[in-house]
Design a protein around this motif. Structure first.
Motif, mmCIF file in Angstrom:
data_model
loop_
_atom_site.group_PDB
_atom_site.id
_atom_site.type_symbol
_atom_site.label_atom_id
_atom_site.label_comp_id
_atom_site.label_asym_id
_atom_site.label_seq_id
_atom_site.Cartn_x
_atom_site.Cartn_y
_atom_site.Cartn_z
ATOM 1 N N HIS A 35 0.818 -1.209 0.000
ATOM 2 C CA HIS A 35 0.000 0.000 0.000
ATOM 3 C C HIS A 35 0.856 1.264 0.000
ATOM 4 O O HIS A 35 0.516 2.249 -0.651
ATOM 5 N N SER A 36 1.968 1.241 0.714
ATOM 6 C CA SER A 36 2.822 2.432 0.723
ATOM 7 C C SER A 36 3.609 2.537 -0.580
ATOM 8 O O SER A 36 3.872 3.642 -1.060
ATOM 9 N N ALA A 37 3.988 1.404 -1.160
ATOM 10 C CA ALA A 37 4.659 1.438 -2.463
ATOM 11 C C ALA A 37 3.710 2.024 -3.511
ATOM 12 O O ALA A 37 4.117 2.847 -4.336
ATOM 13 N N TYR A 38 2.445 1.627 -3.461
ATOM 14 C CA TYR A 38 1.464 2.180 -4.390
ATOM 15 C C TYR A 38 1.315 3.687 -4.171
ATOM 16 O O TYR A 38 1.285 4.466 -5.132
ATOM 17 N N ALA A 39 1.239 4.110 -2.912
ATOM 18 C CA ALA A 39 1.076 5.537 -2.604
ATOM 19 C C ALA A 39 2.274 6.345 -3.115
ATOM 20 O O ALA A 39 2.102 7.436 -3.670
ATOM 21 N N LEU A 40 3.481 5.811 -2.951
ATOM 22 C CA LEU A 40 4.673 6.512 -3.436
ATOM 23 C C LEU A 40 4.655 6.597 -4.961
ATOM 24 O O LEU A 40 4.884 7.665 -5.535
ATOM 25 N N GLU A 41 4.373 5.481 -5.629
ATOM 26 C CA GLU A 41 4.343 5.493 -7.088
ATOM 27 C C GLU A 41 3.248 6.421 -7.620
ATOM 28 O O GLU A 41 3.453 7.145 -8.592
ATOM 29 N N TRP A 42 2.087 6.427 -6.959
ATOM 30 C CA TRP A 42 0.997 7.311 -7.354
ATOM 31 C C TRP A 42 1.433 8.764 -7.202
ATOM 32 O O TRP A 42 1.181 9.596 -8.080
ATOM 33 N N THR A 43 2.090 9.075 -6.101
ATOM 34 C CA THR A 43 2.555 10.441 -5.845
ATOM 35 C C THR A 43 3.574 10.878 -6.893
ATOM 36 O O THR A 43 3.502 11.990 -7.418
ATOM 37 N N LEU A 44 4.521 10.001 -7.195
ATOM 38 C CA LEU A 44 5.529 10.337 -8.205
ATOM 39 C C LEU A 44 4.877 10.584 -9.565
ATOM 40 O O LEU A 44 5.226 11.524 -10.276
ATOM 41 N N LYS A 45 3.914 9.745 -9.913
ATOM 42 C CA LYS A 45 3.234 9.870 -11.201
ATOM 43 C C LYS A 45 2.437 11.169 -11.308
ATOM 44 O O LYS A 45 2.461 11.834 -12.346
ATOM 45 N N HIS A 46 1.753 11.550 -10.244
ATOM 46 C CA HIS A 46 0.852 12.698 -10.309
ATOM 47 C C HIS A 46 1.496 14.035 -9.933
ATOM 48 O O HIS A 46 1.015 15.079 -10.366
#
Length: 158
Positions: free
Chosen positions: A18-29
């Protein structure tokens, strides 16, 4: 804060998907569209648990092994963060490993860096489980002195 200085975004990271997803989402957006000049300075924080303290002399060796394991896990998590950032981010991110309860560590990091945004992932626990084990995102939403973004990983269809 001076107008020429970038605002700080703190992202909480642990060894869960879940935190890996949150980091990747943040980097993308927030970072990929602005590769040469992102709007935020990025600080990624991992909370390394404190080893238990026991007053039994025989337990000291066990505690040494426990502390060594916690250090290895923290190093692995930091390495994972750095790899994600290398693959998706042209600019540098600050990666910090701080010891303590994740709720307090993230709120302390917000204060330390004077962050304007804190990003945390969401495990998707129900109300009962959150009440029993606690929720980092709920705690931060009530105690961090900045805006909070809780990033939820979409549920997969079976």
């Amino acid at each position: 804060m001076a107008t020429s200085e970038k605002q700080v975004m703190v992202v909480g990271f642990d060894d869960h998907e879940h935190s890996a997803y949150a980091l990747e989402w943040t980097l993308k957006h927030f970072f990929a569209p602005f590769t040469s000049n992102p709007p935020f300075k990025l600080v990624i924080v991992h909370a390394k648990p404190s080893p238990p303290s026991v007053a039994i002399p025989e337990a000291s060796e066990i505690l040494r092994y426990t502390e060594a394991d916690l250090k290895k896990i923290a190093a692995r998590v930091a390495e994972s963060v750095e790899e994600i950032c290398r693959n998706k981010l042209e600019n540098e991110a600050i990666v910090e490993v701080m010891q303590g309860d994740p709720r307090n560590v993230l709120c302390d990091a917000v204060e330390k860096h004077q962050a304007s945004v804190l990003v945390v992932g969401c495990h998707g626990y129900g109300a009962i489980k959150r009440a029993v084990i606690g929720s980092v995102s709920d705690y931060c939403a009530h105690h961090a002195h900045c805006s909070i973004m809780i990033v939820k990983k979409p549920k997969t269809k079976h």
